[in-house]
Design an enzyme around this catalytic site. Structure first.
Site, PDB file in Angstrom:
ATOM      1  CE1 TYR A   1      37.859  52.301  39.824  1.00 51.83           C
ATOM      2  CE2 TYR A   1      35.989  52.941  41.518  1.00 51.83           C
ATOM      3  CZ  TYR A   1      36.840  51.774  40.269  1.00 51.83           C
ATOM      4  OH  TYR A   1      35.915  50.942  40.491  1.00 51.83           O
TER       5      TYR A   1
ATOM      6  CB  SER B   1      32.353  50.839  39.718  1.00 51.33           C
ATOM      7  OG  SER B   1      32.663  51.099  41.070  1.00 51.33           O
TER       8      SER B   1
END
Length: 703
Positions: A594, A581
């Site tokens: 995350y 990501s």
């Protein structure tokens, strides 16, 4: 509806004719011929995929003269009667087919006659006429079947097949000795029928069966009855003998043990079979296969090869029989590979010797010398070919060959085609020309991709893209319903699936074994399984932290470790692609769990790129950002968390993410799939890289 009385007449074939369907087709003989063809092709005991041929005749108006002319409609080259439709047939003038006899000067002109078939075309949209066209065109019947039933070929391949044919059918079925299909054989069939006008069928030695009728149904029934009679004759002989293949020499392992061993062995076999060209595998441990490979006669029959040309064209001249006991240890796979490598070398040398002894002055260069069929007594049969369908069909054809050997041995003695005849078909210049006309393979053909999180969102899009580019895809997901649904969306021989919890070591190993069993090995591993949790650090629990670390980081580690084991033993290189990501590069609020996990994914990828390069393995990362539409992550609390972090509503998120990237583009799962395709199929000299698919986020520029 199907006639129940007719159905009960048959024990060894399936009577599938539906009278209502026949009536719905009216008097359209071409539609009836296609219907008959599809029914015959639905039963592998009658003919295998791509095997056999069917035809019919109609009266049509000649577009130039306006006169009524007889036209033969026949399956075109490379077709399959089980799936035959209007686009797969050729339409030829019958009188022009007969006119070819005026220019035919003998068997030395055989190959030239194929090109002349194009001068006989009535239908200009025809599929290319097959080599069997003269065999149908020169005999005078409205509907004709040319089939390769196991039971009939068993008689055709028996040492005294002609005598058995006379005994069994009392002269109703004729016999012609083996000759390669072509115009000359068509002439011989025509002459034979002139001398024997009352026969209802014809067996071609070592080859197959011709039957006919005035209507599609009459032809269909004639074929079934002939095959039924041959099957009954053989089964009565088997019962009388009390055993087949000389009885059983060894016992099979239990089914679960067979499949487990096969899954562990297949990457070794695949790597060896892929010495020249990458291959896809298939495993078959059916009762008929086990009956043959466990038998006393295996060593006698397997080296003989097959009899029917269609069989050995797809299975090679003979199989490789592994010199291994059923329960041989596979713990040291390197030692197992070393042992098997020697057997492969012997097989290749024998194949090269076969080529040198039988080649002609104009023979094509020797093709891949590796086996297509590999037999492991007590375990099963492995087949390897350019794609899954071809590997599966090769297995089906070898089962047909086993059935033929079983039948021939029960009633007489099995005989294979002479080696020179076999070679002349395998290296037939017309076959070589057909191979050269095959369309170019897709970029990921001959590749197998294992995809985690493939049950939806980005994972599903990746599976769809890689499959569209030629790969076989093995879909894993923690939810079976999702994985199964995506798997069902692909056609046969494209995909397979299994559940996989990427945080569980045994589950990951199980998924790799299942992928190897399905396709022979693995070439591409895409870690797309994931989740997202967006919270301030004060609200981030240890459960949140551990879940993110387990699924994203530990899962990637376990997958990479299992992949490395397969890649090393296959020795074919490989790709690992991790879906990370933008958040692994960019600092943002409410994202500590995350973002940290995604950063770990990226650095692990770099470390693995450095370590696994010695095996030809490339490891790259694809970084999405803002994939809202179609992404599973955004179905949970993540969307609300990100919207809150940016002070906007959830409905405003897609436009928000589009507005903030340089290109002002909405990023979709299909865009991430293109990134995976790029690093696996195009950027073949790139490893340790990060491919951002985010529309351009300056803060995420890695350099």
């Amino acid at each position: 509806m199907t006639n129940q009385a007719e159905t009960k007449k048959y024990k060894y074939v399936d009577y599938l004719w539906d009278k209502e369907k026949e009536e719905s087709l009216g008097d359209d003989q071409v539609k009836l011929f296609l219907y008959r063809s599809n029914l015959l092709g639905a039963d592998l005991r009658i003919t295998n995929y791509g095997g056999g041929n069917t035809s019919c005749r109609t009266m049509e108006k000649d577009p130039l003269t306006g006169e009524e002319v007889e036209v033969m409609w026949i399956k075109g080259s490379g077709g399959d009667i089980g799936t035959l439709d209007r686009n797969g047939i050729a339409g030829l003038y019958v009188d022009k087919l007969h006119d070819l006899k005026n220019v035919y000067t003998g068997i030395d002109m055989e190959d030239e006659m194929v090109a002349l078939l194009y001068h006989c075309l009535y239908d200009l949209d025809s599929r290319a006429p097959s080599i069997d066209t003269p065999l149908h065109g020169l005999i005078p019947f409205k509907h004709i079947d040319h089939l390769h039933p196991d039971a009939v070929i068993a008689i055709a391949a028996a040492e005294n097949g002609e005598e058995i044919t006379k005994e069994l059918w009392n002269g109703e079925i004729g016999w012609l000795p083996w000759q390669r299909p072509g115009f000359d054989l068509g002439v011989q069939m025509e002459n034979y029928l002139k001398e024997n006008p009352d026969i209802r069928g014809l067996i071609l030695g070592s080859h197959g069966l011709f039957t006919w009728g005035d209507t599609a149904h009459e032809c269909y029934v004639n074929s079934l009855e002939t095959i039924e009679q041959a099957s009954e004759y053989i089964e009565n002989a088997v019962k009388k003998n009390g055993q087949v293949f000389g009885g059983q020499k060894i016992q099979s392992l239990e089914q679960a043990d067979r499949k487990d061993r096969a899954s562990r062995l297949m990457p070794i076999l695949r790597g060896l079979c892929s010495e020249e060209n990458a291959m896809i595998g298939h495993f078959n441990d059916s009762d008929r296969v086990l009956e043959f490979i466990n038998s006393n006669d295996l060593d006698k029959l397997a080296p003989l090869g097959t009899s029917c040309p269609d069989h050995f064209l797809r299975t090679k001249i003979q199989p490789l029989v592994l010199n291994m006991v059923p329960d041989e240890s596979l713990e040291d796979r390197k030692a197992v590979k070393e042992k098997i490598t020697g057997q492969f070398e012997e097989y290749r040398a024998a194949y090269a010797d076969y080529y040198e002894k039988h080649k002609r002055d104009n023979s094509p260069a020797m093709r891949d010398a590796n086996p297509v069929v590999i037999l492991y007594p007590g375990v099963g049969m492995f087949t390897f070919a350019k794609n899954k369908q071809t590997a599966r069909v090769a297995a089906e054809f070898y089962v047909n060959a086993v059935n033929v050997m079983r039948g021939s041995e029960a009633i007489s003695t099995y005989t294979a085609l002479p080696r020179q005849e076999a070679f002349d078909i395998e290296y037939w210049l017309l076959e070589e020309a057909k191979l050269k006309r095959m369309p170019a393979e897709k970029p990921l053909s001959r590749k197998v991709a294992l995809i985690t999180g493939g049950g939806g969102g980005i994972g599903q899009a990746i599976a769809e893209k890689l499959a569209a580019e030629g790969a076989n895809v093995f879909i894993t997901d923690i939810r079976e319903d999702r994985a199964s649904e995506v798997n069902e969306s692909f056609g046969r021989d494209v995909s397979a699936y299994d559940t996989c919890n990427v945080t569980d070591e045994e589950d990951v190993d199980k998924a790799f074994r299942a992928a190897c069993l399905a396709f022979g090995g693995v070439d591409i591993v895409v870690h797309s399984a994931g989740l997202a949790i967006s919270k301030p650090i004060q609200q981030t629990t240890m459960d949140d932290w551990n879940l993110l670390q387990d699924v994203l980081v530990k899962g990637q580690f376990l997958l990479s470790r299992s992949a490395a084991e397969v890649f090393e033993i296959q020795d074919m290189g490989g790709d690992i692609v991790n879906i990370a990501s933008k958040n692994g590069l960019v600092s943002g609020p409410n994202n500590v769990g995350y973002g940290t996990a995604k950063a770990a994914q990226m650095h692990m990828s770099r470390l693995l790129a450095a370590e696994l390069a010695q095996y030809g393995v490339r490891v790259n990362t694809v970084n999405p950002d803002g994939v809202i539409i179609g992404s599973k992550i955004w179905e949970g609390d993540w969307a609300e968390g990100r919207a809150k972090a940016y002070g906007i509503s959830v409905n405003e998120l897609p436009q928000h993410y589009a507005n903030r990237n340089l290109l002002k583009k909405i990023i979709r799962p299909s865009d991430i799939a293109k990134g995976v395709f790029a690093v696996t199929a195009i950027l073949d000299k790139s490893t340790g890289n990060i491919i951002n698919v985010d529309g351009g986020m300056p803060g995420a520029f890695p350099r």
